[in-house]
Motif scaffolding. Structure first.
Motif, PDB file in Angstrom:
ATOM      1  N   GLY A 153     -45.181 -32.591  51.515  1.00 57.50           N
ATOM      2  CA  GLY A 153     -44.096 -33.541  51.697  1.00 57.50           C
ATOM      3  C   GLY A 153     -44.577 -34.921  52.073  1.00 57.50           C
ATOM      4  N   GLU A 154     -43.705 -35.892  51.868  1.00 65.16           N
ATOM      5  CA  GLU A 154     -43.949 -37.253  52.321  1.00 65.16           C
ATOM      6  C   GLU A 154     -43.813 -37.300  53.840  1.00 65.16           C
ATOM      7  OE1 GLU A 154     -44.835 -39.803  50.535  1.00 65.16           O
ATOM      8  OE2 GLU A 154     -44.310 -39.334  48.455  1.00 65.16           O
ATOM      9  N   LEU A 155     -44.576 -38.172  54.474  1.00 68.11           N
ATOM     10  CA  LEU A 155     -44.535 -38.266  55.925  1.00 68.11           C
ATOM     11  C   LEU A 155     -43.169 -38.707  56.431  1.00 68.11           C
ATOM     12  CD1 LEU A 155     -48.014 -39.931  56.610  1.00 68.11           C
ATOM     13  CD2 LEU A 155     -47.405 -37.502  56.711  1.00 68.11           C
ATOM     14  N   ASN A 156     -42.419 -39.454  55.587  1.00 65.51           N
ATOM     15  CA  ASN A 156     -41.091 -39.911  55.998  1.00 65.51           C
ATOM     16  C   ASN A 156     -39.972 -38.959  55.593  1.00 65.51           C
ATOM     17  OD1 ASN A 156     -40.861 -40.336  53.240  1.00 65.51           O
ATOM     18  ND2 ASN A 156     -40.833 -42.567  53.374  1.00 65.51           N
ATOM     19  N   GLY A 157     -40.330 -37.825  54.989  1.00 62.67           N
ATOM     20  CA  GLY A 157     -39.329 -36.818  54.630  1.00 62.67           C
ATOM     21  C   GLY A 157     -38.635 -37.045  53.302  1.00 62.67           C
ATOM     22  N   GLN A 158     -38.937 -38.125  52.612  1.00 68.54           N
ATOM     23  CA  GLN A 158     -38.294 -38.387  51.327  1.00 68.54           C
ATOM     24  C   GLN A 158     -38.839 -37.456  50.239  1.00 68.54           C
ATOM     25  OE1 GLN A 158     -38.664 -42.521  50.279  1.00 68.54           O
ATOM     26  NE2 GLN A 158     -37.468 -43.234  52.038  1.00 68.54           N
ATOM     27  N   VAL A 159     -37.992 -37.137  49.275  1.00 72.97           N
ATOM     28  CA  VAL A 159     -38.428 -36.355  48.123  1.00 72.97           C
ATOM     29  C   VAL A 159     -38.698 -37.339  46.995  1.00 72.97           C
ATOM     30  CG1 VAL A 159     -37.830 -34.546  46.474  1.00 72.97           C
ATOM     31  CG2 VAL A 159     -37.089 -34.361  48.859  1.00 72.97           C
ATOM     32  N   THR A 160     -39.978 -37.648  46.787  1.00 72.01           N
ATOM     33  CA  THR A 160     -40.360 -38.667  45.815  1.00 72.01           C
ATOM     34  C   THR A 160     -40.824 -38.040  44.502  1.00 72.01           C
ATOM     35  OG1 THR A 160     -42.635 -38.684  46.639  1.00 72.01           O
ATOM     36  CG2 THR A 160     -41.079 -40.227  47.660  1.00 72.01           C
ATOM     37  N   GLU A 161     -40.960 -38.898  43.506  1.00 64.63           N
ATOM     38  CA  GLU A 161     -41.428 -38.430  42.196  1.00 64.63           C
ATOM     39  C   GLU A 161     -42.841 -37.875  42.296  1.00 64.63           C
ATOM     40  OE1 GLU A 161     -42.289 -40.206  37.685  1.00 64.63           O
ATOM     41  OE2 GLU A 161     -41.218 -41.400  39.186  1.00 64.63           O
ATOM     42  N   ARG A 162     -43.706 -38.528  43.096  1.00 68.35           N
ATOM     43  CA  ARG A 162     -45.097 -38.085  43.144  1.00 68.35           C
ATOM     44  C   ARG A 162     -45.244 -36.746  43.838  1.00 68.35           C
ATOM     45  NH1 ARG A 162     -48.113 -42.169  47.493  1.00 68.35           N
ATOM     46  NH2 ARG A 162     -47.014 -41.444  49.368  1.00 68.35           N
ATOM     47  N   VAL A 163     -44.518 -36.507  44.900  1.00 66.63           N
ATOM     48  CA  VAL A 163     -44.647 -35.230  45.595  1.00 66.63           C
ATOM     49  C   VAL A 163     -44.027 -34.110  44.757  1.00 66.63           C
ATOM     50  CG1 VAL A 163     -42.535 -35.216  47.000  1.00 66.63           C
ATOM     51  CG2 VAL A 163     -44.613 -34.178  47.888  1.00 66.63           C
ATOM     52  N   THR A 164     -42.959 -34.430  44.036  1.00 68.84           N
ATOM     53  CA  THR A 164     -42.341 -33.445  43.141  1.00 68.84           C
ATOM     54  C   THR A 164     -43.287 -33.079  42.012  1.00 68.84           C
ATOM     55  OG1 THR A 164     -40.136 -34.309  43.646  1.00 68.84           O
ATOM     56  CG2 THR A 164     -40.357 -32.981  41.652  1.00 68.84           C
ATOM     57  N   ARG A 165     -43.985 -34.079  41.473  1.00 70.90           N
ATOM     58  CA  ARG A 165     -44.934 -33.841  40.380  1.00 70.90           C
ATOM     59  C   ARG A 165     -46.073 -32.942  40.838  1.00 70.90           C
ATOM     60  NH1 ARG A 165     -46.734 -32.283  35.806  1.00 70.90           N
ATOM     61  NH2 ARG A 165     -48.599 -33.307  35.032  1.00 70.90           N
ATOM     62  N   ILE A 166     -46.617 -33.203  42.026  1.00 76.80           N
ATOM     63  CA  ILE A 166     -47.706 -32.373  42.538  1.00 76.80           C
ATOM     64  C   ILE A 166     -47.240 -30.929  42.727  1.00 76.80           C
ATOM     65  CG2 ILE A 166     -49.225 -31.984  44.520  1.00 76.80           C
ATOM     66  CD1 ILE A 166     -49.248 -35.082  44.840  1.00 76.80           C
ATOM     67  N   ALA A 167     -46.042 -30.756  43.246  1.00 77.85           N
ATOM     68  CA  ALA A 167     -45.508 -29.404  43.416  1.00 77.85           C
ATOM     69  C   ALA A 167     -45.364 -28.699  42.064  1.00 77.85           C
ATOM     70  CB  ALA A 167     -44.160 -29.462  44.128  1.00 77.85           C
ATOM     71  N   GLU A 168     -44.944 -29.434  41.052  1.00 74.81           N
ATOM     72  CA  GLU A 168     -44.812 -28.852  39.710  1.00 74.81           C
ATOM     73  C   GLU A 168     -46.172 -28.406  39.175  1.00 74.81           C
ATOM     74  OE1 GLU A 168     -42.969 -31.994  37.554  1.00 74.81           O
ATOM     75  OE2 GLU A 168     -40.932 -31.475  38.195  1.00 74.81           O
ATOM     76  N   VAL A 169     -47.195 -29.233  39.398  1.00 72.32           N
ATOM     77  CA  VAL A 169     -48.553 -28.898  38.951  1.00 72.32           C
ATOM     78  C   VAL A 169     -49.040 -27.624  39.655  1.00 72.32           C
ATOM     79  CG1 VAL A 169     -50.968 -29.635  39.113  1.00 72.32           C
ATOM     80  CG2 VAL A 169     -49.225 -31.220  38.267  1.00 72.32           C
ATOM     81  N   PHE A 170     -48.847 -27.559  40.959  1.00 75.57           N
ATOM     82  CA  PHE A 170     -49.273 -26.389  41.716  1.00 75.57           C
ATOM     83  C   PHE A 170     -48.539 -25.135  41.248  1.00 75.57           C
ATOM     84  CE2 PHE A 170     -51.469 -27.769  45.866  1.00 75.57           C
ATOM     85  CZ  PHE A 170     -52.070 -28.859  45.254  1.00 75.57           C
ATOM     86  N   ASN A 171     -47.232 -25.224  41.096  1.00 71.21           N
ATOM     87  CA  ASN A 171     -46.448 -24.056  40.685  1.00 71.21           C
ATOM     88  C   ASN A 171     -46.838 -23.575  39.294  1.00 71.21           C
ATOM     89  OD1 ASN A 171     -44.515 -23.256  42.786  1.00 71.21           O
ATOM     90  ND2 ASN A 171     -43.718 -25.335  42.594  1.00 71.21           N
ATOM     91  N   ALA A 172     -47.083 -24.508  38.397  1.00 72.13           N
ATOM     92  CA  ALA A 172     -47.488 -24.127  37.045  1.00 72.13           C
ATOM     93  C   ALA A 172     -48.832 -23.416  37.036  1.00 72.13           C
ATOM     94  CB  ALA A 172     -47.544 -25.363  36.141  1.00 72.13           C
TER      95      ALA A 172
END
Length: 320
Positions: A153-172
């Motif tokens: 996650g982002e340190l400020n708690g926001q759900v950003t495009e970059r953190v979502t993309r990394i999660a997608e890469v990991f899940n795949a």
């Protein structure tokens, strides 16, 4: 995605091999020359469910060896021991581009502050993983990633495009990953798991299969977790855990009996542990907030004693 795993020990190799097999250019950076040579020559030998396979990986002893011909690195996953964080991220600067992101998946608390001081807070993501790994020989690991959650996650708690993309890469790549809007709570949730088993495994020198057979150890673990939960409550941390037995149970879920906690692995290599960033963090915050932590203090004291013994042994070898 181009990824550097900074501190590719057992866990780093487990995650890196999964991401490599997921089709990404992953560089496993480890200071151990023999380990790196074995991976370069034969590939990384990965054991899952008792079966070994070889994964062709990129391996290097420093970030200076990372091939930048395909461009700078998109993601640096930091998995070095806590006390090496500043030195390691300083050494990784040559692989950075303007959009390179740094993700700490280290045990314990406080790494994000160190990383932000070196590369700027805007680059830094926080995370915790329940995946594990055991180094059983040069270039040979047991991977404990199946069904084990990773939270980022982002340190400020926001759900950003970059953190979502990394999660997608990991899940795949088969790494079960979630984006957290409460990363501090997530980090404390993981801290509870480390509090439950890390020091006790190191002190007793027992594998998980042996550790979980002793009711006295379970009782001690649950008491240590209960103290940490009390500290988190006093600090205003929103935990997902309500029962101190939950982290004890979760720590071993899906892992083989021969699995060893990272603190035990460190001791077996003659290295100091991350006790100051795990149980030690509970003790420090407890002192600041007026919450008693006698069980964690005792575990820290025992680990410090073992580490001091290792120093004496090392000094004797140097003087021999």
């Amino acid at each position: 995605m181009k990824i550097v795993v900074l501190g590719a020990g057992a866990l780093g190799c487990a995650l890196g091999s999964a991401l490599t097999e997921g089709g990404h250019e992953v560089w496993l950076v480890n200071r151990g020359q023999a380990h790196v040579n074995a991976m370069k020559q034969h590939g990384l030998k990965v054991r899952e469910n008792g079966v070994d396979r070889f994964v062709k990986v990129h391996a290097a002893t420093t970030c200076a060896e990372v091939d930048l011909g395909t461009g700078p690195v998109d993601l640096v996953i930091v998995l070095v021991k806590s006390f090496h964080t500043r030195e390691a991220i300083e050494s990784a600067k040559p692989v950075f581009g303007k959009d390179t992101v740094v993700l700490s998946l280290q045990n314990g608390l406080g790494h994000e502050d160190i990383l932000a001081e070196v590369v700027g807070q805007a680059r830094v993501l926080a995370g915790k993983t329940y995946a594990g790994g055991v180094l059983i020989g040069t270039g040979h690991i047991i991977a404990g990633t199946q069904g084990k959650d990773t939270h980022i996650g982002e340190l400020n708690g926001q759900v950003t495009e970059r953190v979502t993309r990394i999660a997608e890469v990991f899940n795949a790549a088969g790494l079960l990953t979630h984006v957290s809007e409460n990363i501090m709570g997530t980090m404390w949730d993981k801290l509870l798991v480390n509090v439950a088993t890390g020091a006790l495994s190191g002190i007793t020198r027992l594998t998980y299969g042996e550790l979980y057979q002793l009711p006295e150890i379970e009782a001690t673990a649950i008491s240590a977790v209960a103290e940490a939960m009390a500290v988190a409550k006093a600090k205003g941390i929103a935990l997902s855990v309500t029962d101190p037995k939950q982290p004890w149970v979760k720590a071993a879920a899906g892992l083989p009996d021969e699995f060893k906690a990272s603190m035990l692995q460190s001791l077996e290599k003659g290295s100091i542990t991350e006790i100051d960033f795990v149980n030690g963090a509970v003790v420090r915050w407890g002192a600041k907030l007026g919450v008693p932590t006698p069980v964690n203090l005792a575990l820290v004291a025992c680990m410090k004693g073992i580490e001091r013994g290792l120093c004496h042994v090392s000094a004797k070898k140097d003087n021999a």
